[in-house]
Write a protein that holds these residues in place. Structure first.
Motif, PDB file in Angstrom:
ATOM      1  N   ASP A  72     -16.719  -1.912  12.926  1.00  0.00           N
ATOM      2  CA  ASP A  72     -17.863  -1.731  13.823  1.00  0.00           C
ATOM      3  C   ASP A  72     -18.854  -0.726  13.241  1.00  0.00           C
ATOM      4  OD1 ASP A  72     -16.985   0.873  14.402  1.00  0.00           O
ATOM      5  OD2 ASP A  72     -16.160   0.344  16.367  1.00  0.00           O
ATOM      6  N   ARG A  73     -19.928  -0.482  13.968  1.00  0.00           N
ATOM      7  CA  ARG A  73     -21.009   0.371  13.467  1.00  0.00           C
ATOM      8  C   ARG A  73     -20.589   1.817  13.275  1.00  0.00           C
ATOM      9  NH1 ARG A  73     -25.743  -2.064  13.138  1.00  0.00           N
ATOM     10  NH2 ARG A  73     -26.070  -4.026  14.254  1.00  0.00           N
ATOM     11  N   ASP A  74     -19.509   2.221  13.942  1.00  0.00           N
ATOM     12  CA  ASP A  74     -19.017   3.599  13.808  1.00  0.00           C
ATOM     13  C   ASP A  74     -17.984   3.751  12.700  1.00  0.00           C
ATOM     14  OD1 ASP A  74     -20.617   4.447  15.998  1.00  0.00           O
ATOM     15  OD2 ASP A  74     -19.092   3.687  17.399  1.00  0.00           O
ATOM     16  N   GLY A  75     -17.686   2.642  11.993  1.00  0.00           N
ATOM     17  CA  GLY A  75     -16.724   2.708  10.902  1.00  0.00           C
ATOM     18  C   GLY A  75     -15.286   2.503  11.308  1.00  0.00           C
ATOM     19  N   TYR A  76     -15.038   2.078  12.552  1.00  0.00           N
ATOM     20  CA  TYR A  76     -13.685   1.789  13.019  1.00  0.00           C
ATOM     21  C   TYR A  76     -13.305   0.364  12.598  1.00  0.00           C
ATOM     22  CZ  TYR A  76     -13.641   5.881  16.156  1.00  0.00           C
ATOM     23  OH  TYR A  76     -13.662   7.154  16.671  1.00  0.00           O
ATOM     24  N   PHE A  77     -12.056   0.209  12.151  1.00  0.00           N
ATOM     25  CA  PHE A  77     -11.571  -1.100  11.717  1.00  0.00           C
ATOM     26  C   PHE A  77     -10.698  -1.750  12.789  1.00  0.00           C
ATOM     27  CE2 PHE A  77     -12.980   0.612   7.749  1.00  0.00           C
ATOM     28  CZ  PHE A  77     -13.348  -0.485   6.993  1.00  0.00           C
ATOM     29  N   TYR A  78     -10.715  -3.098  12.791  1.00  0.00           N
ATOM     30  CA  TYR A  78      -9.932  -3.885  13.742  1.00  0.00           C
ATOM     31  C   TYR A  78      -9.282  -5.045  12.992  1.00  0.00           C
ATOM     32  CZ  TYR A  78     -12.996  -1.529  17.107  1.00  0.00           C
ATOM     33  OH  TYR A  78     -13.685  -0.592  17.834  1.00  0.00           O
ATOM     34  N   ILE A  79      -8.030  -5.343  13.306  1.00  0.00           N
ATOM     35  CA  ILE A  79      -7.352  -6.515  12.736  1.00  0.00           C
ATOM     36  C   ILE A  79      -7.414  -7.632  13.768  1.00  0.00           C
ATOM     37  CG2 ILE A  79      -5.159  -7.465  11.923  1.00  0.00           C
ATOM     38  CD1 ILE A  79      -4.452  -4.655  10.923  1.00  0.00           C
ATOM     39  N   VAL A  80      -7.892  -8.807  13.343  1.00  0.00           N
ATOM     40  CA  VAL A  80      -8.023  -9.924  14.293  1.00  0.00           C
ATOM     41  C   VAL A  80      -7.085 -11.084  13.982  1.00  0.00           C
ATOM     42  CG1 VAL A  80     -10.414  -9.314  14.799  1.00  0.00           C
ATOM     43  CG2 VAL A  80      -9.934 -10.991  13.005  1.00  0.00           C
ATOM     44  N   GLY A  81      -6.405 -11.038  12.845  1.00  0.00           N
ATOM     45  CA  GLY A  81      -5.483 -12.135  12.538  1.00  0.00           C
ATOM     46  C   GLY A  81      -5.036 -12.121  11.088  1.00  0.00           C
ATOM     47  N   ARG A  82      -4.352 -13.196  10.713  1.00  0.00           N
ATOM     48  CA  ARG A  82      -3.877 -13.363   9.341  1.00  0.00           C
ATOM     49  C   ARG A  82      -4.621 -14.531   8.694  1.00  0.00           C
ATOM     50  NH1 ARG A  82      -1.560 -10.392   5.941  1.00  0.00           N
ATOM     51  NH2 ARG A  82      -0.210 -12.013   5.128  1.00  0.00           N
ATOM     52  N   LYS A  83      -4.951 -14.379   7.412  1.00  0.00           N
ATOM     53  CA  LYS A  83      -5.672 -15.421   6.691  1.00  0.00           C
ATOM     54  C   LYS A  83      -4.897 -16.739   6.715  1.00  0.00           C
ATOM     55  CE  LYS A  83      -7.946 -16.121   2.209  1.00  0.00           C
ATOM     56  NZ  LYS A  83      -8.195 -15.491   0.878  1.00  0.00           N
ATOM     57  N   LYS A  84      -3.570 -16.670   6.602  1.00  0.00           N
ATOM     58  CA  LYS A  84      -2.744 -17.872   6.581  1.00  0.00           C
ATOM     59  C   LYS A  84      -2.752 -18.596   7.928  1.00  0.00           C
ATOM     60  CE  LYS A  84       0.497 -16.293   3.005  1.00  0.00           C
ATOM     61  NZ  LYS A  84       1.903 -15.913   2.719  1.00  0.00           N
ATOM     62  N   GLU A  85      -3.085 -17.878   9.008  1.00  0.00           N
ATOM     63  CA  GLU A  85      -3.066 -18.473  10.340  1.00  0.00           C
ATOM     64  C   GLU A  85      -4.446 -18.927  10.800  1.00  0.00           C
ATOM     65  OE1 GLU A  85      -1.295 -15.328  12.597  1.00  0.00           O
ATOM     66  OE2 GLU A  85       0.751 -15.939  12.101  1.00  0.00           O
ATOM     67  N   THR A 118       0.831  -1.213   0.000  1.00  0.00           N
ATOM     68  CA  THR A 118       0.000   0.000   0.000  1.00  0.00           C
ATOM     69  C   THR A 118       0.865   1.263   0.000  1.00  0.00           C
ATOM     70  OG1 THR A 118      -0.145   0.047   2.413  1.00  0.00           O
ATOM     71  CG2 THR A 118      -1.869  -1.147   1.227  1.00  0.00           C
ATOM     72  N   THR A 119       2.162   1.106   0.152  1.00  0.00           N
ATOM     73  CA  THR A 119       3.180   2.172   0.108  1.00  0.00           C
ATOM     74  C   THR A 119       3.026   3.224   1.201  1.00  0.00           C
ATOM     75  OG1 THR A 119       2.053   3.710  -1.429  1.00  0.00           O
ATOM     76  CG2 THR A 119       3.318   1.889  -2.410  1.00  0.00           C
ATOM     77  N   ALA A 120       1.937   3.233   1.909  1.00  0.00           N
ATOM     78  CA  ALA A 120       1.718   4.208   2.994  1.00  0.00           C
ATOM     79  C   ALA A 120       0.660   3.650   3.928  1.00  0.00           C
ATOM     80  CB  ALA A 120       1.273   5.546   2.409  1.00  0.00           C
ATOM     81  N   GLY A 121       0.267   4.444   4.906  1.00  0.00           N
ATOM     82  CA  GLY A 121      -0.755   4.004   5.841  1.00  0.00           C
ATOM     83  C   GLY A 121      -2.105   3.832   5.165  1.00  0.00           C
ATOM     84  N   VAL A 122      -2.925   2.985   5.739  1.00  0.00           N
ATOM     85  CA  VAL A 122      -4.268   2.718   5.208  1.00  0.00           C
ATOM     86  C   VAL A 122      -5.336   3.293   6.130  1.00  0.00           C
ATOM     87  CG1 VAL A 122      -5.938   0.894   4.669  1.00  0.00           C
ATOM     88  CG2 VAL A 122      -3.555   0.655   3.949  1.00  0.00           C
ATOM     89  N   GLY A 140      -7.708  -1.054  20.576  1.00  0.00           N
ATOM     90  CA  GLY A 140      -7.609  -2.191  19.665  1.00  0.00           C
ATOM     91  C   GLY A 140      -7.958  -1.876  18.232  1.00  0.00           C
ATOM     92  N   SER A 141      -8.480  -0.670  17.978  1.00  0.00           N
ATOM     93  CA  SER A 141      -8.872  -0.315  16.613  1.00  0.00           C
ATOM     94  C   SER A 141      -7.732   0.365  15.866  1.00  0.00           C
ATOM     95  CB  SER A 141     -10.074   0.626  16.632  1.00  0.00           C
ATOM     96  OG  SER A 141     -10.349   1.124  15.332  1.00  0.00           O
ATOM     97  N   THR A 142      -7.672   0.136  14.550  1.00  0.00           N
ATOM     98  CA  THR A 142      -6.703   0.845  13.710  1.00  0.00           C
ATOM     99  C   THR A 142      -7.285   2.151  13.189  1.00  0.00           C
ATOM    100  OG1 THR A 142      -7.407  -0.303  11.695  1.00  0.00           O
ATOM    101  CG2 THR A 142      -5.637  -1.321  12.977  1.00  0.00           C
ATOM    102  N   GLY A 143      -8.554   2.421  13.504  1.00  0.00           N
ATOM    103  CA  GLY A 143      -9.167   3.687  13.135  1.00  0.00           C
ATOM    104  C   GLY A 143      -9.937   3.646  11.830  1.00  0.00           C
ATOM    105  N   PHE A 144      -9.998   4.833  11.176  1.00  0.00           N
ATOM    106  CA  PHE A 144     -10.739   5.003   9.933  1.00  0.00           C
ATOM    107  C   PHE A 144      -9.796   4.953   8.727  1.00  0.00           C
ATOM    108  CE2 PHE A 144     -13.071   7.652  13.045  1.00  0.00           C
ATOM    109  CZ  PHE A 144     -14.304   7.029  12.999  1.00  0.00           C
ATOM    110  N   PRO A 145     -10.329   4.670   7.520  1.00  0.00           N
ATOM    111  CA  PRO A 145      -9.497   4.773   6.315  1.00  0.00           C
ATOM    112  C   PRO A 145      -8.998   6.209   6.122  1.00  0.00           C
ATOM    113  CG  PRO A 145     -11.503   3.548   5.848  1.00  0.00           C
ATOM    114  CD  PRO A 145     -11.664   4.127   7.223  1.00  0.00           C
ATOM    115  N   MET A 146      -7.790   6.342   5.625  1.00  0.00           N
ATOM    116  CA  MET A 146      -7.222   7.659   5.346  1.00  0.00           C
ATOM    117  C   MET A 146      -7.842   8.226   4.069  1.00  0.00           C
ATOM    118  SD  MET A 146      -3.259   6.874   6.440  1.00  0.00           S
ATOM    119  CE  MET A 146      -2.711   8.566   6.280  1.00  0.00           C
ATOM    120  N   PRO A 147      -7.677   9.533   3.810  1.00  0.00           N
ATOM    121  CA  PRO A 147      -8.275  10.141   2.614  1.00  0.00           C
ATOM    122  C   PRO A 147      -7.850   9.420   1.329  1.00  0.00           C
ATOM    123  CG  PRO A 147      -7.457  11.835   4.087  1.00  0.00           C
ATOM    124  CD  PRO A 147      -6.990  10.525   4.646  1.00  0.00           C
ATOM    125  N   ASN A 148      -8.784   9.286   0.404  1.00  0.00           N
ATOM    126  CA  ASN A 148      -8.560   8.647  -0.902  1.00  0.00           C
ATOM    127  C   ASN A 148      -8.253   7.149  -0.806  1.00  0.00           C
ATOM    128  OD1 ASN A 148      -8.862  11.157  -2.340  1.00  0.00           O
ATOM    129  ND2 ASN A 148      -6.784  11.686  -1.681  1.00  0.00           N
TER     130      ASN A 148
END
Length: 202
Positions: free
Chosen positions: A87-100, A4-8, A20-28
Protein backbone atom coordinates in the motif's frame (compact mmCIF):
# COMPACT_ATOMS: atom_id res chain seq x y z
CA UNK A 1 10.19 -19.20 4.18
CA UNK A 2 13.11 -21.55 4.72
CA UNK A 3 14.71 -19.96 1.64
CA UNK A 4 14.98 -16.64 3.48
CA UNK A 5 16.27 -18.35 6.67
CA UNK A 6 14.54 -15.71 8.82
CA UNK A 7 11.66 -13.26 8.80
CA UNK A 8 11.21 -10.91 5.86
CA UNK A 9 8.62 -8.42 7.11
CA UNK A 10 7.13 -7.51 10.45
CA UNK A 11 4.62 -5.09 11.89
CA UNK A 12 6.07 -2.11 13.78
CA UNK A 13 6.41 -2.43 17.54
CA UNK A 14 5.53 1.25 17.85
CA UNK A 15 3.23 2.71 15.24
CA UNK A 16 0.25 1.71 13.15
CA UNK A 17 -0.58 -1.96 12.76
CA UNK A 18 -2.85 -2.69 9.78
CA UNK A 19 -5.22 -5.66 9.83
CA UNK A 20 -4.14 -8.31 7.30
CA UNK A 21 -0.73 -6.75 6.68
CA UNK A 22 2.60 -8.49 7.24
CA UNK A 23 4.16 -5.08 7.90
CA UNK A 24 7.40 -3.54 6.63
CA UNK A 25 10.60 -5.23 5.38
CA UNK A 26 13.07 -5.97 8.17
CA UNK A 27 16.50 -4.26 8.25
CA UNK A 28 18.84 -5.22 5.37
CA UNK A 29 15.94 -6.82 3.46
CA UNK A 30 14.48 -5.45 0.23
CA UNK A 31 11.01 -6.51 -0.92
CA UNK A 32 9.31 -5.75 -4.25
CA UNK A 33 6.10 -6.69 -6.04
CA UNK A 34 6.68 -7.67 -9.68
CA UNK A 35 4.47 -8.83 -12.54
CA UNK A 36 3.52 -12.50 -12.51
CA UNK A 37 4.19 -13.15 -16.20
CA UNK A 38 7.88 -12.15 -16.40
CA UNK A 39 8.90 -11.30 -12.84
CA UNK A 40 10.79 -8.23 -14.09
CA UNK A 41 8.31 -5.33 -14.03
CA UNK A 42 7.71 -3.65 -10.69
CA UNK A 43 3.99 -3.27 -10.00
CA UNK A 44 2.32 0.02 -9.07
CA UNK A 45 1.25 0.63 -5.47
CA UNK A 46 -1.85 -1.38 -4.64
CA UNK A 47 -1.47 -3.74 -7.61
CA UNK A 48 -0.97 -7.46 -6.96
CA UNK A 49 2.05 -9.40 -8.21
CA UNK A 50 4.73 -11.83 -7.08
CA UNK A 51 6.67 -10.98 -3.95
CA UNK A 52 10.44 -11.04 -4.47
CA UNK A 53 13.04 -10.65 -1.73
CA UNK A 54 16.70 -9.64 -1.61
CA UNK A 55 18.98 -9.41 1.41
CA UNK A 56 21.53 -10.93 3.73
CA UNK A 57 19.22 -13.71 4.94
CA UNK A 58 18.35 -15.09 1.49
CA UNK A 59 19.83 -18.52 0.74
CA UNK A 60 22.63 -19.01 -1.78
CA UNK A 61 20.71 -21.78 -3.51
CA UNK A 62 19.22 -25.26 -3.30
CA UNK A 63 21.72 -28.02 -2.51
CA UNK A 64 22.84 -29.68 -5.76
CA UNK A 65 19.83 -28.23 -7.62
CA UNK A 66 21.29 -25.63 -10.02
CA UNK A 67 18.20 -25.43 -12.24
CA UNK A 68 15.86 -24.94 -9.30
CA UNK A 69 18.22 -22.31 -7.92
CA UNK A 70 18.29 -20.47 -11.25
CA UNK A 71 14.49 -20.44 -11.38
CA UNK A 72 14.14 -19.20 -7.82
CA UNK A 73 16.95 -16.63 -7.65
CA UNK A 74 17.30 -14.14 -10.49
CA UNK A 75 19.70 -11.17 -10.33
CA UNK A 76 19.98 -11.76 -6.59
CA UNK A 77 16.22 -11.64 -6.01
CA UNK A 78 14.40 -14.64 -4.53
CA UNK A 79 11.08 -15.22 -6.29
CA UNK A 80 8.88 -16.46 -3.46
CA UNK A 81 5.85 -17.75 -5.39
CA UNK A 82 3.65 -15.69 -3.05
CA UNK A 83 1.33 -13.09 -4.53
CA UNK A 84 1.02 -9.84 -2.64
CA UNK A 85 0.70 -6.09 -2.82
CA UNK A 86 2.07 -2.98 -1.11
CA UNK A 87 0.00 0.00 0.00
CA UNK A 88 0.94 3.68 -0.12
CA UNK A 89 2.39 3.53 3.40
CA UNK A 90 4.78 0.71 2.49
CA UNK A 91 2.84 -2.07 4.26
CA UNK A 92 2.87 -5.46 2.52
CA UNK A 93 -0.02 -7.92 2.18
CA UNK A 94 -0.08 -11.56 1.00
CA UNK A 95 -3.13 -12.37 -1.14
CA UNK A 96 -2.34 -15.88 -2.37
CA UNK A 97 0.07 -18.30 -3.99
CA UNK A 98 1.21 -18.09 -7.62
CA UNK A 99 0.49 -21.82 -8.08
CA UNK A 100 -3.12 -21.30 -6.94
CA UNK A 101 -3.82 -18.31 -9.19
CA UNK A 102 -6.83 -18.87 -11.47
CA UNK A 103 -6.61 -17.37 -14.96
CA UNK A 104 -10.06 -17.20 -16.50
CA UNK A 105 -10.61 -15.52 -19.84
CA UNK A 106 -7.31 -13.69 -19.41
CA UNK A 107 -8.23 -12.31 -15.96
CA UNK A 108 -6.43 -13.19 -12.73
CA UNK A 109 -8.55 -14.48 -9.85
CA UNK A 110 -7.12 -15.00 -6.36
CA UNK A 111 -8.95 -17.81 -4.52
CA UNK A 112 -8.67 -16.12 -1.13
CA UNK A 113 -10.57 -13.06 -2.38
CA UNK A 114 -13.51 -15.19 -3.57
CA UNK A 115 -13.43 -17.32 -0.42
CA UNK A 116 -13.59 -14.22 1.78
CA UNK A 117 -16.85 -13.16 0.10
CA UNK A 118 -18.42 -16.64 0.26
CA UNK A 119 -17.51 -16.98 3.96
CA UNK A 120 -19.68 -13.92 4.62
CA UNK A 121 -22.77 -15.88 3.51
CA UNK A 122 -24.65 -16.90 6.68
CA UNK A 123 -25.12 -20.53 5.57
CA UNK A 124 -21.47 -21.24 4.72
CA UNK A 125 -19.24 -23.12 7.16
CA UNK A 126 -16.20 -23.82 4.95
CA UNK A 127 -15.17 -23.05 1.38
CA UNK A 128 -12.27 -23.82 -0.94
CA UNK A 129 -11.97 -22.01 -4.29
CA UNK A 130 -9.81 -23.27 -7.16
CA UNK A 131 -9.58 -23.36 -10.95
CA UNK A 132 -10.77 -26.18 -13.21
CA UNK A 133 -10.15 -26.59 -16.96
CA UNK A 134 -12.57 -24.75 -19.24
CA UNK A 135 -12.41 -25.07 -23.02
CA UNK A 136 -13.57 -21.48 -23.59
CA UNK A 137 -11.97 -19.54 -20.71
CA UNK A 138 -8.91 -21.66 -20.05
CA UNK A 139 -10.00 -22.08 -16.44
CA UNK A 140 -13.29 -21.67 -14.62
CA UNK A 141 -13.69 -20.65 -10.97
CA UNK A 142 -15.08 -23.46 -8.81
CA UNK A 143 -16.09 -23.37 -5.15
CA UNK A 144 -16.36 -26.41 -2.89
CA UNK A 145 -18.63 -25.52 0.01
CA UNK A 146 -19.68 -27.07 3.32
CA UNK A 147 -22.99 -25.72 4.64
CA UNK A 148 -23.55 -25.11 8.36
CA UNK A 149 -25.59 -27.71 10.21
CA UNK A 150 -29.28 -26.88 9.95
CA UNK A 151 -28.74 -24.29 7.18
CA UNK A 152 -29.68 -24.55 3.52
CA UNK A 153 -28.52 -22.89 0.33
CA UNK A 154 -28.25 -23.46 -3.41
CA UNK A 155 -25.70 -22.86 -6.14
CA UNK A 156 -27.83 -20.06 -7.57
CA UNK A 157 -28.07 -18.35 -4.18
CA UNK A 158 -24.31 -18.49 -3.65
CA UNK A 159 -23.63 -17.18 -7.16
CA UNK A 160 -26.09 -14.30 -6.71
CA UNK A 161 -24.42 -13.48 -3.38
CA UNK A 162 -21.05 -13.33 -5.16
CA UNK A 163 -22.40 -11.27 -8.09
CA UNK A 164 -23.45 -8.55 -5.66
CA UNK A 165 -19.94 -8.37 -4.16
CA UNK A 166 -17.45 -9.41 -6.85
CA UNK A 167 -16.51 -8.52 -10.41
CA UNK A 168 -18.38 -10.82 -12.81
CA UNK A 169 -15.39 -12.95 -13.87
CA UNK A 170 -14.59 -13.77 -10.22
CA UNK A 171 -18.00 -15.33 -9.54
CA UNK A 172 -17.73 -19.15 -9.30
CA UNK A 173 -19.27 -20.82 -12.35
CA UNK A 174 -19.38 -24.17 -10.54
CA UNK A 175 -20.57 -24.78 -6.96
CA UNK A 176 -19.92 -28.16 -5.34
CA UNK A 177 -21.64 -28.79 -1.99
CA UNK A 178 -19.73 -31.29 0.18
CA UNK A 179 -19.94 -32.84 3.62
CA UNK A 180 -16.30 -31.95 4.35
CA UNK A 181 -13.17 -30.48 2.76
CA UNK A 182 -9.61 -31.85 2.85
CA UNK A 183 -7.40 -30.04 5.37
CA UNK A 184 -3.88 -30.01 6.78
CA UNK A 185 -3.19 -31.04 10.38
CA UNK A 186 -3.65 -27.42 11.45
CA UNK A 187 -6.97 -27.05 9.65
CA UNK A 188 -5.92 -25.24 6.45
CA UNK A 189 -8.09 -26.21 3.47
CA UNK A 190 -6.10 -28.00 0.76
CA UNK A 191 -7.06 -26.33 -2.51
CA UNK A 192 -4.46 -28.41 -4.37
CA UNK A 193 -6.10 -31.64 -3.23
CA UNK A 194 -9.52 -30.40 -4.29
CA UNK A 195 -8.11 -29.63 -7.73
CA UNK A 196 -6.38 -33.03 -7.93
CA UNK A 197 -9.61 -34.82 -6.98
CA UNK A 198 -11.41 -33.05 -9.82
CA UNK A 199 -8.70 -34.03 -12.30
CA UNK A 200 -8.88 -37.69 -11.16
CA UNK A 201 -12.63 -37.72 -11.84
CA UNK A 202 -12.20 -36.43 -15.42
Amino acid sequence: MSETTAGVTRNPIIGQRKVGSTGFPMPNIDVKIVDIATGTIEMPIGESGEIIVKGVTVMKGYWKEPEETENAIRDGWLHTGDIGKMDRDGYFYIVGRKKELIITGGFNVYPAEVEEVIYQHPAVLEVGVYGVPDTYRGEAVKAAIVIKKGATSSAEEIQNWCRERLTRYKVPRIIDFRDSLPKTAVGKILRRQLKDEDEDEM
